[in-house]
Every structure is written in structure tokens, then in C-alpha cells.
Scaffold this active site. Structure first.
Site, mmCIF file in Angstrom:
data_model
loop_
_atom_site.group_PDB
_atom_site.id
_atom_site.type_symbol
_atom_site.label_atom_id
_atom_site.label_comp_id
_atom_site.label_asym_id
_atom_site.label_seq_id
_atom_site.Cartn_x
_atom_site.Cartn_y
_atom_site.Cartn_z
ATOM 1 C CE1 TYR A 210 42.424 19.443 70.088
ATOM 2 C CE2 TYR A 210 42.113 18.939 67.769
ATOM 3 C CZ TYR A 210 41.625 19.425 68.967
ATOM 4 O OH TYR A 210 40.337 19.896 69.034
ATOM 5 N N PRO A 302 39.282 21.828 77.317
ATOM 6 C CG PRO A 302 40.404 23.826 76.860
ATOM 7 C CD PRO A 302 40.018 22.918 77.974
HETATM 8 P P1 RFL Z 1 28.487 30.340 79.360
HETATM 9 O O1 RFL Z 1 29.035 30.624 78.016
HETATM 10 O O2 RFL Z 1 29.413 30.410 80.525
HETATM 11 O O3 RFL Z 1 27.276 31.351 79.594
HETATM 12 C C1 RFL Z 1 26.673 31.495 80.863
HETATM 13 C C2 RFL Z 1 26.009 32.870 80.936
HETATM 14 O O4 RFL Z 1 25.359 33.011 82.205
HETATM 15 C C3 RFL Z 1 25.646 34.299 82.733
HETATM 16 N N1 RFL Z 1 25.525 34.223 84.217
HETATM 17 C C4 RFL Z 1 24.462 34.702 84.899
HETATM 18 N N2 RFL Z 1 23.354 35.322 84.488
HETATM 19 C C5 RFL Z 1 22.453 35.694 85.439
HETATM 20 N N3 RFL Z 1 22.667 35.481 86.775
HETATM 21 C C6 RFL Z 1 23.772 34.858 87.222
HETATM 22 N N4 RFL Z 1 23.967 34.651 88.526
HETATM 23 C C7 RFL Z 1 24.733 34.436 86.265
HETATM 24 N N5 RFL Z 1 25.930 33.811 86.352
HETATM 25 C C8 RFL Z 1 26.388 33.684 85.107
HETATM 26 C C9 RFL Z 1 27.058 34.603 82.256
HETATM 27 O O5 RFL Z 1 27.317 36.026 82.272
HETATM 28 C C10 RFL Z 1 27.031 34.010 80.838
HETATM 29 O O6 RFL Z 1 26.620 34.955 79.874
HETATM 30 O O7 RFL Z 1 27.773 28.912 79.424
HETATM 31 P P2 RFL Z 1 26.973 28.102 78.289
HETATM 32 O O8 RFL Z 1 25.953 28.997 77.635
HETATM 33 O O9 RFL Z 1 26.549 26.837 78.913
HETATM 34 O O10 RFL Z 1 28.061 27.798 77.134
HETATM 35 C C11 RFL Z 1 29.149 26.924 77.385
HETATM 36 C C12 RFL Z 1 30.348 27.303 76.501
HETATM 37 O O11 RFL Z 1 30.595 28.695 76.661
HETATM 38 C C13 RFL Z 1 31.614 26.497 76.849
HETATM 39 O O12 RFL Z 1 31.294 25.142 77.082
HETATM 40 C C14 RFL Z 1 32.689 26.541 75.722
HETATM 41 O O13 RFL Z 1 33.176 27.839 75.531
HETATM 42 C C15 RFL Z 1 33.849 25.586 76.027
HETATM 43 N N6 RFL Z 1 34.930 25.645 75.025
HETATM 44 C C16 RFL Z 1 34.835 24.975 73.826
HETATM 45 N N7 RFL Z 1 33.710 24.284 73.524
HETATM 46 C C17 RFL Z 1 33.579 23.688 72.298
HETATM 47 O O14 RFL Z 1 32.548 23.032 72.053
HETATM 48 N N8 RFL Z 1 34.535 23.774 71.308
HETATM 49 C C18 RFL Z 1 35.690 24.451 71.531
HETATM 50 O O15 RFL Z 1 36.496 24.565 70.594
HETATM 51 C C19 RFL Z 1 35.896 25.054 72.831
HETATM 52 N N9 RFL Z 1 37.015 25.726 73.103
HETATM 53 C C20 RFL Z 1 36.105 26.378 75.283
HETATM 54 C C21 RFL Z 1 37.132 26.383 74.301
HETATM 55 C C22 RFL Z 1 36.271 27.106 76.476
HETATM 56 C C23 RFL Z 1 37.438 27.797 76.688
HETATM 57 N N10 RFL Z 1 37.524 28.544 77.897
HETATM 58 C C24 RFL Z 1 37.914 29.886 77.964
HETATM 59 C C25 RFL Z 1 36.961 28.004 79.122
HETATM 60 C C26 RFL Z 1 38.321 27.068 74.511
HETATM 61 C C27 RFL Z 1 38.489 27.749 75.721
HETATM 62 C C28 RFL Z 1 39.822 28.430 75.924
HETATM 63 C C1 PHB Z 2 39.460 26.918 69.310
HETATM 64 O O1 PHB Z 2 39.439 27.145 68.076
HETATM 65 O O2 PHB Z 2 39.385 27.840 70.138
HETATM 66 C C2 PHB Z 2 39.595 25.507 69.755
HETATM 67 C C3 PHB Z 2 39.684 24.491 68.814
HETATM 68 C C4 PHB Z 2 39.804 23.181 69.233
HETATM 69 C C5 PHB Z 2 39.833 22.909 70.588
HETATM 70 C C6 PHB Z 2 39.714 23.926 71.537
HETATM 71 C C7 PHB Z 2 39.608 25.245 71.109
HETATM 72 O O3 PHB Z 2 39.959 21.623 71.013
#
Ligand code: RFL
Ligand code: PHB
Length: 403
Positions: A210, A302
Site C-alpha cells: 500500500y 477497498p
Molecule cells: P456482489 O458481489 O455485488 O453480488 C451481488 C449479486 O446480486 C446480483 N443482483 C441481483 N440479483 C437478482 N435481482 C436483482 N435485482 C439483483 N441486483 C443485483 C448481482 O448480479 C450480483 O451477482 O455482492 P456480495 O455477494 O455481497 O459480495 C461483496 C463483494 O463482491 C465486495 O464486497 C468486494 O468485491 C469488495 N472488494 C474487496 N473486498 C475484499 O474483502 N478484499 C479485497 O481485496 C477487495 N478488493 C473490492 C476490491 C471491490 C472492488 N470493486 C470493483 C468495487 C477491489 C475492488 C476494485
Molecule cells: C486486490 O488484490 O484486488 C486488492 C488487494 C488489497 C486491497 C484491495 C484490492 O486492499
């Protein structure tokens, strides 16, 4: 799931209707099915679309244990990369190790969210739990009475009667909107920048980094021995087309201390996207038969890698509550779900906001603010107490009885 045709509308029946087939919905489905609790997942998108999303990369040890307990740990244990700490760099010269193993006894795992989701889909289809894809017009009804969900699939309107509804449909889903405005309170903070993420088939740095720098934040992460994930802070108004690979690599490397930046191996990007940063919490996380899980209830920026981990801890609490309801006829855990989940959510929200504030450049930031950011990092470096506190939070707040 059972099916009847009382009227023109086919009526399905299950114990738990799960809205959303992301990691929250699929893990809940798998855990409930293993307890013999009937459930149906309704997902808006196709399976291919869900599996193609590139998101998180870091699992807390509690998440690792929970996935193992759900029976989806084999590929993670084989291909994931265990880390005992993560590194921080600032002002192009100082560095520090957040030693989570030393201060908490816990490691964490670099293993992509897309792999977690693939593993969950494979396990759920093996036990033949119904996952209905490409459903539209999902609506939740009578949350404090005869709860049911209506939806359309292949042009056919259907009704799903259920005891409980798990709203696992992410930030833009419909479940949260079903809670009356008079009951719901939302808390939100939107950050004035985004993260440009790049995936490249190059060997990653051995550690996660980071990076705070006057040009902006940067992050080095990894997916496997030959797949790297990097991010740079960028203006939220930027478009992916504004960033050639060459511009991205130059900017990334310029933010690292030179001896670390020069070790970054560059190559063509295979994916590039810009994500906005937001903090958001809705309260309560339960209304009648509806329980919100994961991004449907809260978003963290994130920085700190907490979003997926928080989603999995919500699922854990809800799974235990539903299991107690069906197996012991008691609702003490379900009745405490919102309170217990929100306690962990708010601590994690604070940590993610703090990491974001400490490491990013804000548009209105003065040279004074920049120097105090660096002084805060210097103070942490000088204090074992501060390092231990940071390590505890990076490793993840405790979840009763998990991992
Ligand atoms: P999701 O993954 O958004 O899944 C929700 C699902 O619901 C569907 N949906 C519907 N289905 C039926 N009817 C509707 N009306 C609907 N509306 C939506 C969608 O199509 C989808 O399939 O939520 P969920 O399951 O709660 O999971 C959460 C995680 O995806 C999210 O918190 C993480 O990706 C966040 N995040 C990170 N989290 C970590 O713990 N470690 C990380 O390293 C990390 N890095 C990140 C991240 C999120 C990022 N972005 C793009 C926001 C890095 C990034 C860049
Ligand atoms: C990732 O690997 O996508 C990643 C790792 C650490 C973070 C956020 C995203 O804090």
C-alpha cells in the site's frame, strides 16, 4: 424447492429465498444446503457474467476458515498465497511491515474473489441447489407477513413463497429498497477519486504494497505466480481510454520508493477498469423476514481489503441464526443478527475510511495535511502499540467462534 400451479402463476416454495448469486448469496446457499435447509438463489445476470467479474483479492484468516468449513477450501489451499504481513510505503522513501502474524497470530490469503465465486458455483451445482439465472423484476412482498418473492424468468412471471429472504444482491440490488423508508437509516461518504485497476500476466512483487505518495495512492497485489493486480488512485472523471498501458506503468512505478518500483515487472494489461470509492451503511440489517448481507447492506472503500470479508462474516452470522431457527426452534441469534453484524461492520467501516484517508491525496488537501499524513505514518512506525493495533485491524475484527 416444491412447485404448484394455484393460478396462472407458477408458485415455488422454499425455506430461504436468496436474492443475488454473488459470493454472499452462494456461500449462504451452500452452508444452508449442507444443514438440510431448502433454499433457492435468484440471480439477475448469467453465470458467465457473474464469474467474469474481477474484484477482491485478499481473504482474512476467518474467511479462509469459513470457506474451508463450507467445503470449498481445496483449490484455495492449493493455489492461494499465504502472507504473514503486508507492506506500506510513503513519501517515496519510508517503508513498514504490518506484521499480522507477529501481532495477531493470523496470516491472510491472496486468492481472487473470482476464484472464490467459481469454487462456490461448482460446489452448489454439485449438490443441485437451484440457482435461477437471468431473472428480472425481482420484488419482495409482505416482509412482516406471508413473505414471498415475485420475479420473471424466460418471460414467465413466477412466485416464490418462503419463510425468510436473504438480500445478497449487492449495492445496486432491490432488497434494501424493500425496507420502508420510515424504518431505514442510511449513512454514506463518497470519495472524490477512483481506483484504476490493471491485471497483467506478469510475476507480482512478493508482498502486497500500500503506497502513499504526493502523486496519489498505489497498490501492488497478486492473483497467482504469473498474474499481478495493481491499482493507482485516479480522478473519478477519468476514463479507461485515458490510460494507455505505458502511462499506467509509469505512474505506478513513480509512486513507489525507487528500489521497489524498479522491481515491478511490466507487461500488457489483460483487464483495466476504474472503480469509485464509497463508504455506506444501512441500518437495520433486518426487517421482518428480510436479512441483508454483504454489499446490499454496506460498502467500504477497498483500501484495507474488507468488503468481501465483511460479506462473508454477515453470511456466517445469518447461517448460524437460520440453523438455530430450523434445528433448535430458537430465534435468539436471528433476533440479534442486525446488532451483531453492525458492530463488526462499523468497526470495519472506520478502519477502511481511516486507511483511505491516510494514504490518498484529497483535492482540497494542503501541504500541511500532506505533512500530517506522513507524520501519522512515522508515528506508527515508531510505536509498537500502534503497529499492533493496525495489524489487528488489517487481520480482521474477531467473529465469535470462527477461524
Ligand atoms: P456482489 O458481489 O455485488 O453480488 C451481488 C449479486 O446480486 C446480483 N443482483 C441481483 N440479483 C437478482 N435481482 C436483482 N435485482 C439483483 N441486483 C443485483 C448481482 O448480479 C450480483 O451477482 O455482492 P456480495 O455477494 O455481497 O459480495 C461483496 C463483494 O463482491 C465486495 O464486497 C468486494 O468485491 C469488495 N472488494 C474487496 N473486498 C475484499 O474483502 N478484499 C479485497 O481485496 C477487495 N478488493 C473490492 C476490491 C471491490 C472492488 N470493486 C470493483 C468495487 C477491489 C475492488 C476494485
Ligand atoms: C486486490 O488484490 O484486488 C486488492 C488487494 C488489497 C486491497 C484491495 C484490492 O486492499
Amino acid at each position: 424447492m416444491t412447485q404448484t400451479h394455484k393460478t396462472q402463476t407458477p408458485v415455488l416454495k422454499t425455506q430461504v429465498a436468496i436474492i443475488g448469486g454473488g459470493p454472499s448469496g452462494m456461500l449462504l446457499s451452500l452452508l444452508l444446503s449442507k444443514e438440510g435447509i431448502d433454499n433457492v438463489v435468484l440471480e439477475r445476470s448469467s453465470r458467465d457474467h457473474v464469474l467474469a467479474r474481477i474484484r477482491a483479492g485478499v481473504l482474512e484468516w476467518g474467511s479462509v476458515e469459513l470457506l474451508r468449513r463450507a467445503g470449498v477450501g481445496a483449490r484455495m489451499d492449493r493455489d492461494g498465497h499465504v502472507h504473514n504481513g503486508t507492506r506500506v510505503a510513503w513519501q517515496g522513501e519510508h517503508t513498514m511491515l504490518i506484521d499480522s502474524k507477529k501481532w495477531t497470530g493470523k496470516s491472510f490469503m491472496a486468492y481472487g474473489q473470482s476464484y472464490v465465486t467459481e469454487d462456490l458455483y461448482a460446489a452448489v451445482s454439485e449438490i443441485e441447489t437451484p440457482v435461477l439465472h437471468d431473472v428480472s423484476d425481482v420484488q419482495l412482498h409482505e416482509l412482516t407477513g406471508a413473505s414471498h418473492v415475485t420475479f420473471v424468468q424466460d418471460g414467465v412471471a413466477q412466485r416464490l413463497d418462503c419463510d425468510f429472504i436473504a438480500g445478497c444482491d449487492g449495492f445496486h440490488g432491490v432488497s434494501r429498497q424493500a425496507i420502508p423508508a420510515s424504518v431505514q437509516k442510511n449513512y454514506e461518504k463518497v470519495y472524490p477519486f477512483g481506483w484504476l485497476g490493471v491485471l497483467s500476466e506478469t510475476p507480482p512483487l512478493p508482498d502486497l504494497w500500500y503506497v502513499q505518495h504526493e502523486r496519489g495512492f498505489a497498490l501492488a497485489s497478486q492473483r497467482s505466480a504469473m498474474l499481478s493486480r495493481y491499482y493507482v488512485q485516479c480522478p473519478i472523471t477519468d476514463r479507461v481510454e485515458d490510460w494507455s498501458d505505458e502511462r499506467f506503468w509509469n505512474e505506478l512505478i513513480a509512486r513507489f520508493p525507487p528500489e521497489i518500483g524498479s522491481a515491478i515487472i511490466t507487461g500488457p494489461s489483460i483487464e483495466k477498469s476504474i472503480a469509485p470509492l464509497r463508504s455506506f451503511v444501512t441500518e437495520p440489517m433486518r426487517y421482518g423476514a428480510l436479512f441483508l448481507c454483504g454489499d446490499a447492506a454496506h460498502i467500504v472503500p477497498p483500501t484495507g481489503a474488507k468488503g468481501l470479508n465483511l460479506a462473508l462474516s454477515d453470511v456466517y452470522y445469518l447461517w448460524r441464526g437460520l440453523t438455530q431457527h430450523y434445528q433448535q426452534g430458537s430465534d435468539t441469534l436471528l433476533d440479534r443478527y442486525s446488532e451483531v453484524a453492525l458492530d463488526r461492520v462499523w468497526k470495519t467501516e472506520r478502519f477502511s475510511w481511516w486507511m483511505t484517508s491516510l494514504l490518498h491525496v484529497f483535492p482540497e488537501q494542503s501541504s500541511f495535511d500532506h505533512r500530517t499524513q506522513a507524520a501519522e505514518l512515522n508515528s506508527i512506525l515508531a510505536s509498537e502499540h500502534a503497529q499492533a493495533w493496525l495489524a489487528e485491524q488489517y487481520a480482521g475484527f474477531p467473529v465469535e467462534d470462527w477461524g
